[in-house]
Design an enzyme around this catalytic site. Structure first.
Site, short mmCIF file in Angstrom:
data_model
loop_
_atom_site.label_atom_id
_atom_site.label_comp_id
_atom_site.label_asym_id
_atom_site.label_seq_id
_atom_site.Cartn_x
_atom_site.Cartn_y
_atom_site.Cartn_z
N ILE A 77 6.52 3.21 3.08
CA ILE A 77 6.39 1.52 2.12
C ILE A 77 4.58 2.05 2.40
O ILE A 77 4.32 2.44 3.17
CB ILE A 77 7.41 0.16 3.01
CG1 ILE A 77 6.33 -0.99 1.85
CG2 ILE A 77 6.84 0.14 4.71
CD1 ILE A 77 7.32 -2.44 2.91
N SER A 78 4.60 1.51 1.21
CA SER A 78 2.98 1.01 1.12
C SER A 78 2.31 0.73 1.75
O SER A 78 3.15 -0.70 2.35
CB SER A 78 2.67 1.43 -0.71
OG SER A 78 3.35 2.35 -1.02
N GLN A 79 0.89 0.81 2.75
CA GLN A 79 -0.19 0.15 2.41
C GLN A 79 -0.61 -1.15 1.94
O GLN A 79 -0.34 -1.27 0.91
CB GLN A 79 -1.42 0.39 2.72
CG GLN A 79 -2.82 -0.11 3.53
CD GLN A 79 -3.53 0.58 3.02
OE1 GLN A 79 -3.65 1.84 2.50
NE2 GLN A 79 -4.53 0.12 3.31
#
Ligand code: SAH
Length: 220
Positions: free
Chosen positions: A67-69
């Site tokens: 999951i992206s930052q």
């Protein structure tokens, strides 16, 4: 810890994310901030990572994906210049966190992932959150949405060697696509606007995404 206590703790962490990792780093779009302040990121991460849900970094979601930052999610969403009437194509559903944010800002989101396990889990979380304006497709998103269709905006959330031609073909004139482009361990976020003739491209941030594996992405 009881549920209320846990909810309060996540709420506080989410406010911290808004203040430090989003506003504090130049995310100024009020709509993006309101929506990210309302989506529970803890619902999109595995149980063992819940305590880190508001840490400003990527987290594993299984199958070697992440999951992206939050900051990068905020930045990509802001740079897409979304409007309520837009139809958006997202390549790389992953946890569904970015999908959920997009869904609150536009009319409809079409999202593709090659892993059915991730799509099913994202679909379940978005269902629990009452989000109904999303269509899911399991397959290779490097070739675009499987039916003939054009989109106002396209967001690619996995690294591509270059922006796939098939995706550019599915953009309306004046439409924008954002993608992490580059072959090494890091990439540049590129925003590309389709003009009546040709494209205008702008690189705006160095990032590190997992690879888009597919016909017009990277080989497995
Ligand atoms: N936006 C996601 C992060 C995605 S990580 C989130 O917020 O959680 C990148 C995702 O791209 C992974 O889920 C991976 O399965 C997917 N992916 C990789 N290659 C793909 C392809 N060719 N088509 C569609 N999805 C792909």
């Amino acid at each position: 810890m009881d549920n209320q206590e846990e909810r309060d703790r996540f709420e506080k962490a989410r406010s911290g994310m808004l203040k430090h990792d989003l506003k504090g780093r130049g995310i100024t779009d009020a709509n993006v901030l309101v929506v990210m302040g309302g989506i529970p990121r803890e619902e999109f991460v595995q149980d063992s990572y819940k305590s880190q849900a508001y840490f400003d970094g990527a987290l594993p979601i299984g199958l070697g994906q992440t999951i992206s930052q939050p900051y990068i999610v905020g930045l990509m969403t802001q740079e897409l210049h979304l409007a309520k009437e837009h139809e958006v194509l997202e390549i790389g559903t992953g946890s569904g966190y970015q999908t959920a944010i997009l869904s609150k800002l536009v009319k409809k989101v079409y999202t593709i992932d090659r892993h059915h396990e991730l799509t099913e889990s994202a679909q379940a979380v978005l269902g629990r959150l009452g989000i109904t304006n999303v269509e899911y497709y399991i397959g290779d998103g490097s070739c675009g949405w499987p039916e003939e269709k054009v989109f106002d905006r396209i967001m690619v959330t996995a690294a591509v060697p270059e922006i796939p031609e098939g995706l550019l073909d599915q953009l309306v004139d004046g439409g924008l696509i954002i993608a992490p482009v580059g072959g090494g361990s890091s990439q540049k976020l590129i925003a590309c606007q389709k003009k009546m003739v040709g494209y205008v491209e702008r690189a705006f941030c160095d990032v590190r995404f997992v690879k888009l594996i597919g016909r017009d992405g990277f080989k497995e």
